[in-house]
Design an enzyme around this catalytic site. Structure first.
Site, PDB file in Angstrom:
ATOM      1  N   GLU A 136      13.426 -62.509  -9.975  1.00 49.24           N
ATOM      2  CA  GLU A 136      13.569 -63.054 -11.322  1.00 49.24           C
ATOM      3  C   GLU A 136      13.230 -64.539 -11.352  1.00 49.24           C
ATOM      4  O   GLU A 136      12.632 -65.027 -12.319  1.00 49.24           O
ATOM      5  CB  GLU A 136      15.002 -62.839 -11.841  1.00 49.24           C
ATOM      6  CG  GLU A 136      15.409 -61.390 -11.944  1.00 49.24           C
ATOM      7  CD  GLU A 136      16.109 -60.848 -10.700  1.00 49.24           C
ATOM      8  OE1 GLU A 136      16.937 -59.939 -10.846  1.00 49.24           O
ATOM      9  OE2 GLU A 136      15.834 -61.333  -9.578  1.00 49.24           O
ATOM     10  N   CYS A 139      21.453 -60.602 -10.018  1.00 52.42           N
ATOM     11  CA  CYS A 139      22.685 -61.104  -9.426  1.00 52.42           C
ATOM     12  C   CYS A 139      23.504 -61.905 -10.436  1.00 52.42           C
ATOM     13  O   CYS A 139      22.954 -62.489 -11.373  1.00 52.42           O
ATOM     14  CB  CYS A 139      22.392 -61.944  -8.178  1.00 52.42           C
ATOM     15  SG  CYS A 139      21.491 -63.480  -8.473  1.00 52.42           S
TER      16      CYS A 139
END
Length: 152
Positions: free
Chosen positions: A55, A78
């Site tokens: 990401e 996360c």
């Protein structure tokens, strides 16, 4: 976005992750594609040794174009990092994406639903389980059972 568009972009994210299989330990190989107005504006995969996260790479590439876009991620972003760095779910919120499509849940103590919860709490449309059967092949053998200090 149509279902076909969603499939195309998630399969591209899966292909990005697949290309780094076996290179990202101790972290799993993750792929991320960010799309805005039908065009890919950012894409990335977990780097060798587990950093940077997919990401991060995709958001850095997309820049301001991520705002209002859709992120396709093969594994739940996360929610926490041991390094003190901003988590991927926080980065997606800060970037202003309007939608996140996730293939697989992440059982890691660094995610375990908290990444999804952060996205939803920020008002981001979040779908979990899209093409999970295809993406789950990336995570055979990935079974985190405790916090791993190299997980960030």
């Amino acid at each position: 976005m149509s279902l076909l568009d969603d499939q195309i972009h998630m399969r591209a994210a899966i292909a990005l992750a697949r290309a780094n299989l076996g290179l990202t330990e101790p972290n799993p190989a993750v792929g991320c594609v960010i799309v805005k107005d039908g065009a890919v504006v950012g894409e990335g995969a977990t780097g060798e040794g587990g950093r940077p996260h997919a990401e991060e790479v995709a958001l850095d590439q997309a820049g301001e174009a991520a705002r209002g876009g859709t992120a396709y991620v093969t594994l739940e972003p996360c929610a926490q990092r041991t390094s003190g760095a901003v988590s991927c779910s926080e980065r997606l919120v800060a970037a202003g994406v309007s939608r996140v499509v996730i293939a697989c849940d992440d059982p890691s103590a660094y995610a375990a639903g908290a990444g999804v919860a952060r996205l939803r709490a920020a008002g981001i449309e979040t779908e979990v389980g899209f093409l999970a059967q295809e993406a789950s092949l990336l995570y055979v053998g990935y079974a985190p059972t405790r916090l791993n200090p190299r997980d960030s």
